[in-house]
Motif scaffolding. Structure first.
Motif, PDB file in Angstrom:
ATOM      1  N   TYR A 121      82.869  32.730 -29.671  1.00 43.92           N
ATOM      2  CA  TYR A 121      82.894  34.103 -29.141  1.00 43.92           C
ATOM      3  C   TYR A 121      84.245  34.447 -28.501  1.00 43.92           C
ATOM      4  CZ  TYR A 121      77.907  33.710 -29.869  1.00 43.92           C
ATOM      5  OH  TYR A 121      76.680  33.515 -30.446  1.00 43.92           O
ATOM      6  N   GLU A 138      85.705  38.358 -33.361  1.00 40.14           N
ATOM      7  CA  GLU A 138      84.854  39.430 -33.891  1.00 40.14           C
ATOM      8  C   GLU A 138      83.402  39.205 -33.467  1.00 40.14           C
ATOM      9  OE1 GLU A 138      83.699  42.860 -35.218  1.00 40.14           O
ATOM     10  OE2 GLU A 138      85.805  42.279 -35.168  1.00 40.14           O
ATOM     11  N   ALA A 139      82.943  37.949 -33.500  1.00 42.42           N
ATOM     12  CA  ALA A 139      81.580  37.632 -33.053  1.00 42.42           C
ATOM     13  C   ALA A 139      81.414  37.971 -31.570  1.00 42.42           C
ATOM     14  CB  ALA A 139      81.267  36.159 -33.296  1.00 42.42           C
ATOM     15  N   ARG A 141      83.051  40.303 -29.936  1.00 42.81           N
ATOM     16  CA  ARG A 141      82.994  41.774 -29.811  1.00 42.81           C
ATOM     17  C   ARG A 141      81.597  42.285 -30.168  1.00 42.81           C
ATOM     18  NH1 ARG A 141      87.485  43.822 -28.224  1.00 42.81           N
ATOM     19  NH2 ARG A 141      89.467  42.841 -28.620  1.00 42.81           N
ATOM     20  N   ARG A 142      81.011  41.707 -31.220  1.00 42.05           N
ATOM     21  CA  ARG A 142      79.638  42.108 -31.589  1.00 42.05           C
ATOM     22  C   ARG A 142      78.650  41.766 -30.469  1.00 42.05           C
ATOM     23  NH1 ARG A 142      81.203  40.088 -36.639  1.00 42.05           N
ATOM     24  NH2 ARG A 142      80.066  38.159 -36.257  1.00 42.05           N
ATOM     25  N   LEU A 143      78.922  40.675 -29.776  1.00 42.09           N
ATOM     26  CA  LEU A 143      78.076  40.251 -28.663  1.00 42.09           C
ATOM     27  C   LEU A 143      78.174  41.227 -27.491  1.00 42.09           C
ATOM     28  CD1 LEU A 143      76.303  37.918 -27.463  1.00 42.09           C
ATOM     29  CD2 LEU A 143      78.440  36.969 -26.614  1.00 42.09           C
ATOM     30  N   GLY A 144      79.327  41.867 -27.328  1.00 38.79           N
ATOM     31  CA  GLY A 144      79.521  42.795 -26.220  1.00 38.79           C
ATOM     32  C   GLY A 144      80.694  42.448 -25.325  1.00 38.79           C
ATOM     33  N   SER A 165      74.827  43.974 -22.717  1.00 37.11           N
ATOM     34  CA  SER A 165      74.287  43.067 -23.736  1.00 37.11           C
ATOM     35  C   SER A 165      74.876  41.664 -23.588  1.00 37.11           C
ATOM     36  CB  SER A 165      74.589  43.640 -25.127  1.00 37.11           C
ATOM     37  OG  SER A 165      74.220  42.742 -26.124  1.00 37.11           O
TER      38      SER A 165
END
Length: 181
Positions: A121, A138-139, A141-144, A165
């Motif tokens: 992350y 990128e992972a 950023r998707r996580l928050g 999140s």
């Protein structure tokens, strides 16, 4: 007004100044003003953190924290998630509040970062070899996880912030993080 209430009132003023807001008018402090100088801004941030420590310790300054961080799983249901993105230090501060033990060490921000690095992350950006920094993948950023440019004691830096999140993800995996610490 008690001394602790006076300190909390003063801290609210200092926090506004740290954010670049005039505490008397709630309007932005114009660019170029003394409070925008990195050293002054850093001193104000330090003062805010110092007041926070004294307030949280019931009026006592620095306390030697000797007990390792631990928390009962049931206490996590009371975690106060911030509706706005916050740094990892704010997450650890809120966890400290849940323990209610001023002698307990905080969960370290480094433990959270190591766990996020291992999970893919965060990554270490070495574009400036003198100043490597952790940034979201990128992972992440998707996580928050997101980044924001901040002004600190040593100048401008990139802060990694956790939206609600991401805060929930950290709390849900807190015991995994603690095992890695």
């Amino acid at each position: 007004m008690t001394e602790l209430e006076k300190m909390a009132y003063t801290k609210a003023f200092v926090d506004k100044l740290v954010e670049g807001i005039n505490p008397m008018t709630d309007s932005p402090i114009p660019a170029g003003e003394l409070l925008h100088q990195p050293r002054v801004a850093g001193c104000m941030k330090y003062l805010s953190e110092l007041l926070d420590t004294v307030i949280r310790n019931g009026g006592i300054g620095k306390v030697e924290r000797t007990r390792p961080f631990t928390i009962h799983p049931a206490r996590l249901a009371d975690f106060r998630y911030a509706p706005v993105p916050v740094p990892a230090r704010e997450i650890t501060r809120r966890l400290d509040d849940l323990t209610g033990d001023p002698l307990m060490k905080s969960l370290s921000v480094q433990a959270i970062n190591r766990w996020l690095l291992a999970g893919g992350y965060l990554y270490t950006d070495t574009a400036d070899p003198q100043n490597p920094r952790k940034l979201p993948t990128e992972a992440g950023r998707r996580l928050g996880l997101l980044t924001e440019q901040k002004l600190g004691r040593d100048g401008v830096y990139i802060a990694v912030l956790f939206n609600e999140s991401a805060q929930r993800y950290i709390v849900a995996h807190l015991f995994d993080i603690m095992r890695e610490a």
